[in-house]
Design an enzyme around this catalytic site. Structure first.
Site, PDB file in Angstrom:
ATOM      1  N   LYS A  26       0.835  -1.202   0.000  1.00 37.27           N
ATOM      2  CA  LYS A  26       0.000   0.000   0.000  1.00 37.27           C
ATOM      3  C   LYS A  26       0.871   1.254   0.000  1.00 37.27           C
ATOM      4  CE  LYS A  26      -3.818  -0.389   2.376  1.00 37.27           C
ATOM      5  NZ  LYS A  26      -4.426  -0.632   3.689  1.00 37.27           N
ATOM      6  N   ARG A  96      -3.275   3.106   8.583  1.00 40.94           N
ATOM      7  CA  ARG A  96      -3.645   2.010   7.695  1.00 40.94           C
ATOM      8  C   ARG A  96      -2.573   0.932   7.663  1.00 40.94           C
ATOM      9  NH1 ARG A  96      -4.620   4.847   2.009  1.00 40.94           N
ATOM     10  NH2 ARG A  96      -5.960   3.014   1.751  1.00 40.94           N
ATOM     11  N   GLY A 105      -9.096  -6.811   4.031  1.00 42.24           N
ATOM     12  CA  GLY A 105      -9.962  -6.927   5.196  1.00 42.24           C
ATOM     13  C   GLY A 105      -9.361  -7.677   6.379  1.00 42.24           C
ATOM     14  N   MET A 107      -6.468  -7.059   7.950  1.00 34.34           N
ATOM     15  CA  MET A 107      -5.706  -6.240   8.882  1.00 34.34           C
ATOM     16  C   MET A 107      -6.531  -5.007   9.226  1.00 34.34           C
ATOM     17  SD  MET A 107      -2.688  -7.805   8.935  1.00 34.34           S
ATOM     18  CE  MET A 107      -1.742  -6.425   9.544  1.00 34.34           C
ATOM     19  N   ARG A 352      -3.725  -1.260  -6.372  1.00 33.39           N
ATOM     20  CA  ARG A 352      -2.994  -2.524  -6.272  1.00 33.39           C
ATOM     21  C   ARG A 352      -3.432  -3.403  -7.428  1.00 33.39           C
ATOM     22  NH1 ARG A 352      -6.342  -4.039  -0.891  1.00 33.39           N
ATOM     23  NH2 ARG A 352      -8.363  -4.250  -1.845  1.00 33.39           N
ATOM     24  N   HIS A 468     -16.627  -7.743   0.978  1.00 30.62           N
ATOM     25  CA  HIS A 468     -15.652  -8.703   1.498  1.00 30.62           C
ATOM     26  C   HIS A 468     -15.892 -10.087   0.919  1.00 30.62           C
ATOM     27  CE1 HIS A 468     -14.290 -11.649   4.541  1.00 30.62           C
ATOM     28  NE2 HIS A 468     -13.207 -10.893   4.511  1.00 30.62           N
ATOM     29  N   SER A 777       9.314 -44.556 -13.157  1.00 35.13           N
ATOM     30  CA  SER A 777       8.261 -43.608 -12.822  1.00 35.13           C
ATOM     31  C   SER A 777       8.290 -43.437 -11.306  1.00 35.13           C
ATOM     32  CB  SER A 777       6.907 -44.143 -13.283  1.00 35.13           C
ATOM     33  OG  SER A 777       5.880 -43.306 -12.800  1.00 35.13           O
ATOM     34  N   CYS A 843       4.545 -40.001 -11.206  1.00 31.01           N
ATOM     35  CA  CYS A 843       3.105 -40.083 -11.082  1.00 31.01           C
ATOM     36  C   CYS A 843       2.834 -39.850  -9.605  1.00 31.01           C
ATOM     37  CB  CYS A 843       2.592 -41.438 -11.547  1.00 31.01           C
ATOM     38  SG  CYS A 843       3.358 -42.823 -10.715  1.00 31.01           S
ATOM     39  N   TYR A 863       8.578 -36.344 -18.085  1.00 33.35           N
ATOM     40  CA  TYR A 863       7.158 -36.006 -17.970  1.00 33.35           C
ATOM     41  C   TYR A 863       6.690 -36.023 -16.520  1.00 33.35           C
ATOM     42  CZ  TYR A 863       6.213 -40.972 -17.180  1.00 33.35           C
ATOM     43  OH  TYR A 863       6.183 -42.231 -16.639  1.00 33.35           O
TER      44      TYR A 863
HETATM   45  P1  ADP Z   1      -7.855  -2.111   3.492  1.00 35.48           P
HETATM   46  O1  ADP Z   1      -6.457  -2.511   3.216  1.00 35.48           O
HETATM   47  O2  ADP Z   1      -8.577  -3.059   4.357  1.00 35.48           O
HETATM   48  O3  ADP Z   1      -8.561  -1.720   2.235  1.00 35.48           O
HETATM   49  P2  ADP Z   1      -7.410   0.685   3.939  1.00 35.48           P
HETATM   50  O4  ADP Z   1      -6.217   1.103   4.694  1.00 35.48           O
HETATM   51  O5  ADP Z   1      -7.291   0.789   2.468  1.00 35.48           O
HETATM   52  O6  ADP Z   1      -7.778  -0.787   4.383  1.00 35.48           O
HETATM   53  O7  ADP Z   1      -8.599   1.580   4.471  1.00 35.48           O
HETATM   54  C1  ADP Z   1      -9.922   1.206   4.647  1.00 35.48           C
HETATM   55  C2  ADP Z   1     -10.846   2.226   4.032  1.00 35.48           C
HETATM   56  O8  ADP Z   1     -10.612   3.527   4.525  1.00 35.48           O
HETATM   57  C3  ADP Z   1     -10.682   2.314   2.541  1.00 35.48           C
HETATM   58  O9  ADP Z   1     -11.933   2.396   1.930  1.00 35.48           O
HETATM   59  C4  ADP Z   1      -9.915   3.563   2.332  1.00 35.48           C
HETATM   60  O10 ADP Z   1     -10.206   4.125   1.081  1.00 35.48           O
HETATM   61  C5  ADP Z   1     -10.368   4.434   3.471  1.00 35.48           C
HETATM   62  N1  ADP Z   1      -9.313   5.366   3.831  1.00 35.48           N
HETATM   63  C6  ADP Z   1      -8.065   5.047   4.199  1.00 35.48           C
HETATM   64  N2  ADP Z   1      -7.313   6.140   4.388  1.00 35.48           N
HETATM   65  C7  ADP Z   1      -8.114   7.191   4.149  1.00 35.48           C
HETATM   66  C8  ADP Z   1      -7.911   8.607   4.162  1.00 35.48           C
HETATM   67  N3  ADP Z   1      -6.715   9.135   4.437  1.00 35.48           N
HETATM   68  N4  ADP Z   1      -8.940   9.393   3.850  1.00 35.48           N
HETATM   69  C9  ADP Z   1     -10.147   8.828   3.538  1.00 35.48           C
HETATM   70  N5  ADP Z   1     -10.391   7.534   3.499  1.00 35.48           N
HETATM   71  C10 ADP Z   1      -9.399   6.711   3.801  1.00 35.48           C
HETATM   72 MG    MG Z   2      -7.949  -0.525   0.980  1.00 37.68          MG
END
Ligand code: ADP
Ligand code: MG
Ligand code: MG
Length: 885
Positions: A26, A96, A105, A107, A352, A468, A777, A843, A863
């Site tokens: 990220k 984050r 989802g 972490m 990503r 999710h 084999s 095999c 093979y």
């Molecule tokens: P995940 O890896 O679980 O997607 P994120 O770190 O991307 O977690 O964040 C979860 C949510 O919060 C995402 O929808 C993201 O866009 C939002 N978010 C994260 N940072 C910010 C920020 N600085 N301003 C507004 N929204 C944010």
């Molecule tokens: Mg995210």
């Protein structure tokens, strides 16, 4: 040493080797987007190294690191022109998580950090928007208390639901300032009563605790389960990103959304996504409100009533589309992007590589080759071979009677039938009992990961295509129908209602993740075929590959399937499987239980025509390709009569008293049958059994030759050899039968005689054994079993402990262990030294495992042989192995 904390703008980002390992996916991608000139809120990344330090420092941040964080925060303040904890213009941040590879989802993330009883008022007056400020505060208390202080999420959800109920409104957005005031107070009360602590007002305490909590979430249960399923090492750790907040919840000129640069389900080259007006990021992914479509076209194709983003925010939509083009061009891959609109200004929050179905992956790779974005080689390397199995998933047979009871979103393709269950634990429990289930949830949360893995399919009543459930299901290749608002789930009563029908726990339903249909009962399915883009990709793969791919099959149906999937012969045809047929088993039992050679020969004579017929069918299907036939291998007692009726039948056929049959059965008992009277040991004791089998093979061959099937080369394979003498004697047996049959029909045929190498002694003595073998084999199932001294059938009881204690990285019965690998390599070398022309293959289950295939390719085997449905997987894996050489 690299810096522990890096600003997104820092030049050092470009200088670090493998930056994602150090700064997480990220963080690196946020920095990259900034470099590309895209609008990214300012922020910094705390490296995975700090995660390591944190855990070594008794799960605390060191003073040195605290100081550095404060310093970096100053840069954000400067850039955003706001101040953390300020009473006029407060800076709020998000904290984050961000591991090396994305774990959607799994972490934790905390938004709106920096709010307290005072800054919330400052935020309100600065933005002249009291409602927004309070909404942000209640969100912050909710997330922080959950993630950092461990208060269960439902405690807050319940309160929100109560407020909505009292007010008679449906959506969070319908709650006003006063309601929010009440909620904030109630939330704080919950925190106090659950934790015996006040909700923290010190913004630095908030920040440091939040960072610690994100590190801790790396060791959360759900993260551990996810790592195990996805084979992610636990020592990677996570990075943390601290970033200035942008707000999608300030009013109707604000929004938040998730968008893919191409359709993640079918790979179509059109952007696909969802957004919500006046909301924050979590709202879209959590599935609490069903989001709206981004494009007009997707809106049209659905039942949505609200406007698409393309219609309601046309200018921002165009800007977003441009940015997506830039991102795809830069990354040369389909991207999954998060964005937020604050007062009509677009902000990019994440990009990503998008998770996608195998079908979509194949189409995207082929399309990108067509548009010259990537090369054929890259396309072949990009597809995860194991994922192909999901394209080969059966689809619904539309000709059968299909009783559609409801519809949802086609979130992850494929069809699946199973018993309805409402909890992940129940899905897991039934899966352990080999029962298929469909997991039915209002929405799934990261806690459901084990249940989603155990279930055959997933059905949810809430949440969109990027919820999710949808994301995880696609990643796992599980069929999923999401957001079916037609179904009404009642967890307490364990039922769901759809129109006026009631479906109970345990009832069988079918879901079709390709169309979104929910169907009552089990539906028959159809075999897929390789065509279109898939065929193209496989053809490219075949062009790169050196290793041949054969199949393990003994029925004409399997052989045909395998050949359709591109198998280049049969690597293992287990003749005993032909014995279990109902018509034949009695003769098999007669043969085993007869006391004299004469009786045995009589029984064998009855079996001969059956075996011959089987071989003829398989030879015809495999005409032009080699077919390896293994002579009888398992211990004889596997075929013995099990109940009184079966015993009576044999007694009658053999004209022997029941007592005698029973005593014969007793005599055949073995204490350790896997190491008992089996394999070529049977051939040594009862040569007449192997003679019959050889006769069947050669007569079948000659019959084929006499018709139009002229080019079949059978490879007669002797199982469980461990010494030169065994193979010498067995080879002589095969040759003498072959000679006899050839003489009788006055035809010459070609054939090979070889052996399995499945015992350590055989591997050690491979040089001597090779004097009498045209091929080896490697039977890697037994070889693994005998190398470790671990019985495959009993290993289930402790293998998990071995993996948990890191004694095994991976189940050695799934991926070839390096010790077994060494035996194979050594035996191959010695075999080749003795006999330059010797053919080498494996095999066993490993033949379809990409990692093991890579090994086989590396050591130069000819093979691998695998089950029919894995043939395409093996073809691709073999191509990748060659390309990586
Ligand atoms: P995940 O890896 O679980 O997607 P994120 O770190 O991307 O977690 O964040 C979860 C949510 O919060 C995402 O929808 C993201 O866009 C939002 N978010 C994260 N940072 C910010 C920020 N600085 N301003 C507004 N929204 C944010
Ligand atoms: Mg995210
Ligand atoms: Mg074996």
């Amino acid at each position: 040493m690299a810096k522990l904390i890096l600003n997104f703008k820092s030049k050092a980002f470009g200088k670090i080797k493998n930056p994602k390992n150090y700064l997480g996916g990220k963080g690196v991608n946020l920095a990259t987007m900034r470099k590309l000139g895209l609008p990214v809120p300012p922020g910094f990344t705390i490296s995975t190294k700090v995660c390591d330090i944190f855990y070594k420092n008794k799960k605390k941040l060191t003073t040195k690191i605290l100081k550095e964080i404060k310093k970096e925060l100053k840069f954000i303040e400067k850039e955003s022109n706001k101040k953390f904890g300020d009473l006029k213009n407060p800076l709020l941040v998000s904290v984050r998580s961000g591991a090396r590879i994305s774990m959607p989802g799994m972490m934790d993330t905390i938004l709106n950090l920096g709010l307290n009883d005072k800054t919330v008022l400052a935020l309100a007056s600065k933005t002249s928007n009291m409602r927004f400020a309070k909404d942000s505060y209640r969100r912050f208390i909710q997330m922080y208390s959950n993630v950092v202080m461990g208060v269960e999420g439902y405690e807050f959800e319940e309160l929100i639901d109560n407020y909505k109920l009292t007010k008679g409104v449906l959506l969070d957005t319908d709650l006003d300032e006063n309601d929010l005031d009440g909620l904030i107070k109630d939330f704080k009360d919950v925190v106090r009563s659950k934790t015996k602590k006040e909700f923290p007002q010190n913004v630095f305490e908030q920040l440091f605790e939040a960072i610690g909590a994100v590190f801790l979430s790396w060791e959360s249960n759900r993260a551990k389960v996810y790592r195990k399923i996805n084979k992610i090492p636990s020592d990677w750790g996570t990075a943390v990103n601290v970033q200035s907040m942008v707000f999608g919840n300030m009013g109707n000129d604000c929004a938040t959304g998730v968008v893919f640069t191409r359709n993640p389900s079918d790979g179509f080259n059109e952007i696909y996504g969802e957004y919500l007006i006046n909301a924050q990021g979590e709202d879209v992914v959590a599935g609490t409100r069903t989001p709206q479509h981004i494009t007009k076209k997707n809106n049209k194709n659905s039942t949505a009533k609200e406007k698409s983003m393309e219609e309601s925010m046309p200018r921002i939509f165009r800007q977003l589309k441009k940015i997506l083009k830039i991102l795809e061009k830069h990354y040369r891959d389909m991207q999954d992007v998060e964005f937020t609109v604050e007062n009509n200004k677009l902000w990019m929050l994440q990009t990503r590589s998008g998770k996608r179905t195998a079908k979509s992956a194949v189409k995207i790779a082929v399309d990108m080759v067509k548009s010259k974005l990537i090369s054929r080689k890259e396309a072949v390397l990009r597809i995860d071979p194991a994922s192909l199995e999901t394209i080969l998933h059966p689809t619904l047979d539309e000709k059968s009677k299909i009783n559609v009871i409801g519809k949802g979103l086609p979130a992850s393709p494929g069809a699946a039938s199973g018993k309805v269950v409402f909890t992940s634990d129940e899905a897991e429990r039934l899966n352990n009992m080999m029962q298929d289930t469909i997991l039915v949830r209002i929405e799934t949360s990261p806690e459901d990961i084990h249940g989603m893995h155990a279930a055959k399919g997933i059905l949810t009543s809430r949440g969109g295509m990027t919820s999710h459930a949808a994301v995880i299901a696609r990643g796992m290749g599980r069929p999923c129908v999401s957001g079916s608002s037609e179904i009404d789930i009642n967890y307490d009563e364990k039922i769901f209602k759809v129109s006026d029908l009631e479906v109970k726990e345990g009832d069988v339903i079918t879901i079709d993740g390709s169309t979104g249909r929910i169907i009552l009962g089990e539906i028959s399915t159809l075999k897929p075929e390789i065509s279109g883009d898939f065929l193209k990709l496989m053809t490219w793969a075949d062009g790169f590959r050196k290793l041949k791919i054969r199949t393990n099959s003994e029925t004409p149906l399997d052989a045909k399937t395998a050949r359709d999937f591109g198998a280049e012969g049969i690597g293992l045809c287990r003749t005993e499987h032909m014995f279990f047929d109902e018509e034949r088993i009695l003769s098999v039992r007669e043969m085993i239980l007869s006391k004299t050679k004469e009786d045995r020969n009589k029984a064998l004579k009855k079996l001969l025509p059956y075996q011959k017929k089987d071989f003829i069918e398989i030879f015809k299907i495999m005409n032009g390709l080699p077919v390896t036939v293994r002579l009888l291998d398992p211990p004889l007692h596997e075929f013995l009569p099990k109940n009184e009726k079966e015993i009576n039948d044999v007694a009658k056929a053999l004209e022997l008293p029941i007592k005698e049959i029973k005593s014969r059965i007793g005599e055949l008992h073995e204490h350790n049958p896997m190491l008992g009277h089996r394999g070529c040991r049977l051939g040594i004791s009862f040569p007449e059994i192997y003679e019959m089998q050889c006769k069947a093979i050669f007569e079948a061959l000659i019959q084929c030759k006499k018709s139009k099937y002229k080019s079949i080369i059978p490879e007669v394979m002797i199982p469980l050899v461990s010494s030169e003498a065994e193979i010498r004697i067995m080879k002589k047996l095969v040759n003498s039968v072959a000679e006899k049959v050839q003489d009788e029909h006055n035809i010459k045929v070609d054939y090979l005689v070889g052996t399995m190498i499945e015992l350590p002694r055989a591997a050690i003595k491979a040089g001597e054994i090779a004097k009498h073998a045209d091929f080896f084999s490697f039977g890697t199932n037994d070889l693994t079993q005998t190398t470790f001294g671990i019985s495959r059938d009993d290993s289930g009881k402790f293998l998990n402990d071995y993996i948990e204690n890191k004694i095994f990285d991976i189940d050695p019965f799934i991926s070839i262990d390096d010790s077994v690998g060494q035996l194979i390599e050594m035996a191959s070398k010695q075999g080749k030294k003795q006999n330059k022309k010797i053919k080498l293959g494996i095999c066993g289950e490993h033949g379809g495992d990409p990692k093991s295939i890579n090994f086989c390719s590396k050591i130069g085997l000819n093979y691998v042989s695998c089950s029919p449905y894995r043939v395409p997987v093996a073809r691709l894996a073999a191509a990748q192995a060659q390309l990586k050489k």
